[in-house]
Design a protein around this motif. Structure first.
Motif, PDB file in Angstrom:
ATOM      1  N   LEU A   1       0.816  -1.097   0.072  1.00  0.00           N
ATOM      2  CA  LEU A   1       0.066  -0.123  -0.034  1.00  0.00           C
ATOM      3  C   LEU A   1       0.754   1.242   0.049  1.00  0.00           C
ATOM      4  O   LEU A   1       1.923   1.236   0.523  1.00  0.00           O
ATOM      5  N   PRO A   2       0.404   2.337  -0.716  1.00  0.00           N
ATOM      6  CA  PRO A   2       1.337   3.369  -0.655  1.00  0.00           C
ATOM      7  C   PRO A   2       1.088   4.293   0.575  1.00  0.00           C
ATOM      8  O   PRO A   2       0.122   4.249   1.267  1.00  0.00           O
ATOM      9  N   LEU A   3       2.040   5.108   0.954  1.00  0.00           N
ATOM     10  CA  LEU A   3       2.194   6.119   2.119  1.00  0.00           C
ATOM     11  C   LEU A   3       2.556   7.305   1.670  1.00  0.00           C
ATOM     12  O   LEU A   3       3.213   7.507   0.680  1.00  0.00           O
ATOM     13  N   PRO A   4       2.231   8.429   2.556  1.00  0.00           N
ATOM     14  CA  PRO A   4       2.641   9.630   2.353  1.00  0.00           C
ATOM     15  C   PRO A   4       4.185   9.691   2.265  1.00  0.00           C
ATOM     16  O   PRO A   4       4.767  10.599   1.587  1.00  0.00           O
ATOM     17  N   GLY A   5       4.919   8.868   2.980  1.00  0.00           N
ATOM     18  CA  GLY A   5       6.447   8.894   2.690  1.00  0.00           C
ATOM     19  C   GLY A   5       7.067   9.760   3.401  1.00  0.00           C
ATOM     20  O   GLY A   5       6.683  10.852   3.562  1.00  0.00           O
TER      21      GLY A   5
END
Length: 346
Positions: free
Chosen positions: A21-25
């Motif tokens: 899943l993508p994260l704001p990172g």
């Protein structure tokens, strides 16, 4: 809007899937593991509560033939929002229970505080002067914390969560957070490791919460415990799966031994605040180039290293203001060479 930076689900073992899943990172991705059962899927970790993350989770579950609404439980390794964030939203859609260690359930209230206020508290505790605090906060603005709902199940060390068909045991592995959990699948000898040990990154430990707290010591002891399990594969929440846990634990021991020895050597030159020491041990010799989360990590790391030295009887904290640290004169821990080629803490 398309979901960014995610891959198709990966089959790890029969009935066990990995979803990214993508994260704001940074980091940019988190891995959620899906355990299939006759009752429905169970998740290990949940991802950050963003629309991108929700779409990626929904799409990943659909790809393996299920839906968010069918999730029965969410086992969360720790309370950081890239792991816990989506759990309440999953519960609202499916009725699933959320499980977390009690110490990290207590940590959820901390995330309601403006991150800038949390940073200021850490810097002042480290003895940073007001001018340094003001400079570190400049440009951060007023932030909003995360109002995360409480879990349903409090998992203690050694408890076996109810996941039909899987031989899971919760392992309390403090250090990265006070109540970090790993999950051991005994039949297949798999370690679902959360953020406890990653193949490349040296994870941060939490800020010491009192004069008896030694998060770095707790972290190293947790690594020793996991190494004794001799898993066939480690399934972390970031980066990639790997098999040589013993080799990685050896690298981490050497890394932390070298860093703690360096702090002790600098402290041996004379008493200093944790803020001063955090700057002196860096190659730049200062913290002036750091702001926000990176600064929080560096200062917290130094506080944890000093607390570890205190537990060894090699350093003591003297009340302020500002509080400062001094060597006890009992020696300096033997230095180990730092690990080269591994990324710093997250």
């Amino acid at each position: 809007m398309p979901v960014r930076d995610t891959a198709a689900p990966t089959l790890v073992r029969p009935g066990l899937w990995a979803l990214t899943l993508p994260l704001p990172g940074p980091p940019d991705l988190v891995t959620v593991y899906v355990l299939e059962t006759d009752a429905g899927p169970y998740l290990v970790d949940a991802g950050w509560d963003t629309e991108d993350g929700w779409r990626a989770l929904s799409r990943g579950l659909a790809a393996i033939g299920t839906r968010v609404e069918e999730v029965r439980g969410v086992l969360v390794s720790h309370s950081h929002m890239d792991h816990y964030g989506l759990a309440p939203r999953i519960r609202a859609s499916s009725g699933a229970w959320i499980a977390l260690h009690p110490l990290d359930a207590a940590q959820l209230s901390h995330y309601r505080i403006d991150p800038a206020e949390r940073l200021a508290d850490v810097l002042r505790r480290a003895g940073a002067p007001d001018t340094a605090v003001d400079r570190a906060l400049a440009g951060l603005g007023k932030g909003r914390g995360h109002d995360a709902a409480a879990p349903d199940v409090l998992l203690e060390d050694g408890q076996r969560p109810e996941v039909p068909g899987w031989d899971l045991t919760a392992l309390w592995t403090p250090g990265h957070s006070p109540g970090h959990l790993c999950f051991w699948e005994g039949r297949q000898r798999l370690l679902l490791a959360g953020d406890q040990v990653l193949p490349h990154t040296v994870v941060a430990v939490h800020e010491p919460e009192g004069p008896q707290d030694d998060p770095l010591g707790g972290y190293l002891e947790s690594l020793d415990r996991l190494e004794r399990l001799r898993p066939t594969e480690v399934l972390p929440a970031h980066e990639h799966r790997f098999t040589d846990l013993s080799g990685r634990v050896g690298e981490l021991r050497a890394h932390h031994s070298g860093r703690v020895a360096r702090v002790a050597e600098v402290l041996d030159a004379g008493p200093a605040t944790a803020w001063e020491l955090a700057g002196r041990v860096r190659s730049r010799g200062t913290l002036d180039d750091l702001h926000g989360f990176p600064l929080h990590v560096v200062v917290t790391r130094t506080l944890a290293q000093l607390s570890h030295l205190r537990r060894q009887g090699l350093a003591e904290e003297v009340p302020g203001p500002p509080p400062y640290w001094a060597p006890t004169g009992r020696g300096v821990p033997r230095s180990s060479p730092d690990v080269v080629g591994h990324r710093p803490v997250r």
